[in-house]
Design an enzyme around this catalytic site. Structure first.
Site, PDB file in Angstrom:
ATOM      1  N   SER A   1      93.692 -19.577  63.129  1.00 55.89           N
ATOM      2  CA  SER A   1      94.584 -19.648  61.968  1.00 55.89           C
ATOM      3  C   SER A   1      94.389 -20.933  61.183  1.00 55.89           C
ATOM      4  O   SER A   1      93.927 -21.942  61.716  1.00 55.89           O
ATOM      5  CB  SER A   1      96.045 -19.556  62.427  1.00 55.89           C
ATOM      6  OG  SER A   1      96.239 -18.373  63.163  1.00 55.89           O
TER       7      SER A   1
HETATM    8  N1  SAM Z   1      96.152 -18.669  68.371  1.00 59.35           N
HETATM    9  C1  SAM Z   1      94.751 -18.450  68.093  1.00 59.35           C
HETATM   10  C2  SAM Z   1      93.993 -19.718  67.877  1.00 59.35           C
HETATM   11  O1  SAM Z   1      94.596 -20.813  67.919  1.00 59.35           O
HETATM   12  O2  SAM Z   1      92.775 -19.636  67.680  1.00 59.35           O
HETATM   13  C3  SAM Z   1      94.537 -17.467  66.967  1.00 59.35           C
HETATM   14  C4  SAM Z   1      94.925 -16.128  67.365  1.00 59.35           C
HETATM   15  S1  SAM Z   1      94.119 -14.814  66.502  1.00 59.35           S
HETATM   16  C5  SAM Z   1      94.848 -14.921  64.944  1.00 59.35           C
HETATM   17  C6  SAM Z   1      94.928 -13.457  67.334  1.00 59.35           C
HETATM   18  C7  SAM Z   1      94.448 -13.260  68.749  1.00 59.35           C
HETATM   19  O3  SAM Z   1      95.335 -12.348  69.396  1.00 59.35           O
HETATM   20  C8  SAM Z   1      93.068 -12.626  68.806  1.00 59.35           C
HETATM   21  O4  SAM Z   1      92.205 -13.438  69.559  1.00 59.35           O
HETATM   22  C9  SAM Z   1      93.323 -11.289  69.475  1.00 59.35           C
HETATM   23  O5  SAM Z   1      92.267 -10.841  70.280  1.00 59.35           O
HETATM   24  C10 SAM Z   1      94.567 -11.582  70.282  1.00 59.35           C
HETATM   25  N2  SAM Z   1      95.333 -10.392  70.673  1.00 59.35           N
HETATM   26  C11 SAM Z   1      95.593  -9.282  69.946  1.00 59.35           C
HETATM   27  N3  SAM Z   1      96.357  -8.423  70.661  1.00 59.35           N
HETATM   28  C12 SAM Z   1      96.603  -9.021  71.857  1.00 59.35           C
HETATM   29  C13 SAM Z   1      97.323  -8.630  73.020  1.00 59.35           C
HETATM   30  N4  SAM Z   1      97.965  -7.452  73.101  1.00 59.35           N
HETATM   31  N5  SAM Z   1      97.356  -9.486  74.066  1.00 59.35           N
HETATM   32  C14 SAM Z   1      96.695 -10.679  74.016  1.00 59.35           C
HETATM   33  N6  SAM Z   1      95.984 -11.089  72.939  1.00 59.35           N
HETATM   34  C15 SAM Z   1      95.947 -10.278  71.867  1.00 59.35           C
END
Ligand code: SAM
Length: 208
Positions: free
Chosen positions: A60
């Protein structure tokens, strides 16, 4: 590149954009964001934009990380759950502020990479789990704070149950095109903040 100057400038910009919590600003002044982006993006690591990471996911933009962290109001004794580890950057920012952080990522390669990087950077208070955390991570509940960093159709009741009675949850809630940052307070009230666009939460309580 002089990453320390870049970080200082990023924090100055965040302050100008309205981030007021000095603890959040200090945390973001410490975490080496350039280590969490892809090699080809190192020179744009401190720009205020999201960047692609492997598995089609994103890290993000700094403003959104700062705003979500500010809304979460993390205290030094807190036990925090992050849903969506991605690069691990937000987990590192939380680890600067909390007692400990449990962060869960559904893509195993991302979880593995974040886990290795956070360990290399000395974040001993972060545990990275690979799996679906759309319904939280019950083994380590209750949490003082829960942060969801993927677009969510709503705040799942399972997350509410895993949050301490005086805890709070912050999540981007909406459809897959646009979301608002939502804070869920202990009394069940919710407040809505700025519009954001996140990659979707998948899994049992996510989008199909
Ligand atoms: N917080 C992260 C960072 O600092 O880089 C950015 C997060 S990214 C916008 C969203 C993340 O959520 C992705 O890596 C995605 O694979 C993960 N994600 C989506 N659904 C999920 C789930 N049900 N459980 C765990 N992770 C999930």
């Amino acid at each position: 590149m002089d990453f320390e100057s870049e970080r200082t400038q990023m924090v100055r910009d965040l302050r100008r954009m309205g981030i007021k919590d000095e603890r959040v600003l200090a945390a973001m002044a410490k975490v080496p964001r350039e280590r969490f982006v892809r090699d080809e993006d190192v020179d744009v690591a401190y720009g205020d934009h999201a960047l692609g990471i492997p598995e089609g996911q994103t890290i993000s933009q700094p403003y959104v990380v700062a705003r979500m962290t500010e809304l979460l109001q993390v205290e030094p004794a807190h036990h925090v759950l992050e849903v969506g580890t991605g690069s691990g950057y937000q987990a590192a920012v939380l680890a600067e502020l909390a007692h400990d952080v449990v962060t869960v990522e559904r893509h195993v390669p991302l979880a593995d990479r974040a886990s290795a990087l956070l360990a290399e950077l000395g974040y001993e208070n972060v545990k990275v789990i690979a799996g679906d955390a759309s319904i939280g991570y019950p083994p380590d509940a209750p949490y003082d704070r829960i942060l969801v960093t993927a677009a969510s159709p709503g705040i799942a009741p399972e997350l509410v149950r895993q949050c301490a009675p005086d805890g709070r949850i912050v999540a981007p809630v909406g459809d897959q095109e646009m979301q608002h940052l939502v804070v869920r307070y202990p009394d069940g009230r919710e407040s809505r903040h700025g519009a954001v666009k996140f990659v979707p939460l998948r899994g049992r309580a996510g989008f199909l």
